[in-house]
Scaffold this motif. Sequence first.
Motif, PDB file in Angstrom:
ATOM      1  N   VAL A 122       2.829  -5.629  -3.712  1.00 37.48           N
ATOM      2  CA  VAL A 122       3.208  -4.968  -4.966  1.00 37.48           C
ATOM      3  C   VAL A 122       3.183  -3.464  -4.717  1.00 37.48           C
ATOM      4  N   LYS A 123       4.220  -2.753  -5.177  1.00 40.81           N
ATOM      5  CA  LYS A 123       4.156  -1.296  -5.145  1.00 40.81           C
ATOM      6  C   LYS A 123       4.574  -0.757  -6.505  1.00 40.81           C
ATOM      7  N   VAL A 174      10.133  -2.173   3.172  1.00 41.44           N
ATOM      8  CA  VAL A 174      10.109  -1.786   4.583  1.00 41.44           C
ATOM      9  C   VAL A 174       9.099  -0.660   4.805  1.00 41.44           C
ATOM     10  N   LYS A 175       9.037   0.283   3.880  1.00 38.13           N
ATOM     11  CA  LYS A 175       8.091   1.389   4.043  1.00 38.13           C
ATOM     12  C   LYS A 175       6.645   0.906   3.999  1.00 38.13           C
ATOM     13  N   MET A 176       6.380  -0.109   3.216  1.00 43.07           N
ATOM     14  CA  MET A 176       5.019  -0.656   3.212  1.00 43.07           C
ATOM     15  C   MET A 176       4.739  -1.381   4.525  1.00 43.07           C
ATOM     16  N   LEU A 177       5.715  -2.173   4.986  1.00 43.60           N
ATOM     17  CA  LEU A 177       5.525  -2.924   6.237  1.00 43.60           C
ATOM     18  C   LEU A 177       5.405  -1.984   7.430  1.00 43.60           C
ATOM     19  N   GLY A 229      -1.902  -6.442  -2.547  1.00 43.48           N
ATOM     20  CA  GLY A 229      -1.314  -7.318  -1.542  1.00 43.48           C
ATOM     21  C   GLY A 229      -1.463  -6.721  -0.150  1.00 43.48           C
ATOM     22  N   ASP A 230      -1.017  -7.467   0.831  1.00 44.43           N
ATOM     23  CA  ASP A 230      -1.152  -7.025   2.220  1.00 44.43           C
ATOM     24  C   ASP A 230      -0.032  -7.677   3.031  1.00 44.43           C
ATOM     25  N   ALA A 231       0.125  -7.234   4.264  1.00 45.18           N
ATOM     26  CA  ALA A 231       1.051  -7.905   5.155  1.00 45.18           C
ATOM     27  C   ALA A 231       0.452  -7.877   6.542  1.00 45.18           C
ATOM     28  N   ARG A 232       0.759  -8.888   7.329  1.00 43.46           N
ATOM     29  CA  ARG A 232       0.273  -8.933   8.709  1.00 43.46           C
ATOM     30  C   ARG A 232       1.451  -8.841   9.648  1.00 43.46           C
TER      31      ARG A 232
END
Lengths: 284, 326
Positions: free
Chosen positions: B11-12, B48-51, B60-63
């Motif tokens: 989430v942003k 994409v900027k978060m990743l 939230g998060d991403a791996r």
Amino acid sequence: MAGVVSSTLIIAWRDIKKWIGRRAVFVVSIITPLIWIAFFGKSMNIQGIFTSRVPENLPPQLQNLMQELFNQALLNAFGTTDYFTFFAAGMLAVFSLFQSMFSGVSVIFDKRLGYMDRLLVTPTPRTAIFLGKVGATLFRLSLLEILLFAAAVALGMNLKPDLSASDLLAAWIVIMLLSLGLSSAYTTLSFYAENQEVIFAVGNLVNLPLMFTSSALFPVQQMPSWLQAIAKVNPVTYAADLVRYHLVGKPINDYLFHISILAVVSLGLFIVGLALSVRWMNNR
Amino acid sequence: MECAVEAENLVKIYPGNVKAVDNVSFCIKRGEIYSLLGPNGAGKTTTVKMLSTLLKPTSGDARVLGHSIVKEPNKVRRIIGIVPQELTSDDEMTGWDNVYIQAKLYGYSRSEAEKRTREALEFMDLLDVAKRKVSTYSGGMRRRLEIAMSLVHQPEILYMDEPTLGLDVQSRRHLWNLITQLKKEGITILLTTHYMEEAESLSDRVAIIDHGRIIAEGTPAELTSKLGGERIHLIMKSNNEAEQLANRLSELGFNVKVFNETLVVTVSNAAKTIPELAPYLSNVIEVRITRPNLEEVFLELTGRRLRDEEPIDSFRYRVMTRRLRR
């Protein structure tokens, strides 16, 4: 740590290479210090004002006496009868003030054109990005200050007779200290500013007052007391006085106090600026 | 199933309570080309900027290969490469210098950085123009230089944000070939695009994104097969007329949908159906037949077309189009 050094160098190298690569900009920035010292310095002919006032129909003895009095007045005010020499030393500090303003503009364009994002997705230490930007400005300034100094000497700046290499080095360190503080402030501002207009607006607001409330153009003791109070917290005053001491030999009453104030203000701006800039990079 | 990139409830929310990305989850498998397809402002670039660790997710998060973008950003930065939407290379330097600086930023020694610069430029067909100033490059060369800059540390995962934005058809096809070659090298690719054709011809899987949410996901074939057969678009003067005709046609048993003044009839064979429709077409301005594609899928899901508008930051866009026109 090794990463910080090599990243700082490559980031600074990019800015310097771009500066030299833009031929027109490069040539203009080389000419600027020469123009400043020649036009600015030579137009303020304060000696001329005094000498031309000695009436020629007086007996020679009286003429000499009047000239003596004028010289004494000049000596009291500027520590030398030669205003150009007084001014040239101050100009070395003022030039740093105006050039540091531009250190931020490259940050703003890097941000707006997307290069900053490209930089930030590499593992480059965040401190190195700030150091690289400030470092490039200091390098450019060093070069231009040397040119400015050479031009001043060529145009008749009278250096003190016992000028040593360590005096030159000390004057350089003083200018670099001032530039470090100022360019840190402007670089930090650029990280937070949305567009380059902010820098020009702040520059216009701050630079001229900083110049006029310092001892760069006129001695502080001639100012009204309220202005003296401002001059005494202005780092440009301390830089100008220190440069003048080392290059021209105008005495200062408390050397240690001068250098400490300049160092505290400049290093303070540098440390706060570094912390705020890194904060901007990490919290978006 | 092993995910190269796994987003979990990203989430942003931007200041001012603008929800750019709204609970997005997906898994990009190793070695595949995964596309985020959606109109401008759908949340692709923010994702994409978060990743890529540029923006912190609000939640939230991403791996990325197992590393959290929130907790281990520096590990993530080493294994990803990013081709940004903007042209970031410096005009007044050579192509070589631009790539070399990028190599040095990853901490390589001089000789190693030079070797990698040469390889990256060679891969992107730019070695023979490497010593020329970037200001002399064509639009397609500039795009390839951006990719070379992003490949210099041999990332396992490459994010490409609208890599062909503003390019002519020929340069676009050249770039598509290069992207396919990158996939053959084993690089996992996340592509964002608002060109339907690009997503369709390059991607193994596509996520359709709108208003910050993923509204459909699958292979291009899976997504389009849901639409059934071919579609006949009947373009009328007004929405009113379209509605009227739609009512008549659905009474006759046709599968009809109305989008503004356009009527879409889904049929198994358009060529054979048109004669049947002919008596009703007197008010129709234009007839168009389309085979199912992702554009249609988007229209079906959202009722809107994938628009071709100016990106949000118009300054960057103007600079970019000016550079590309050379």
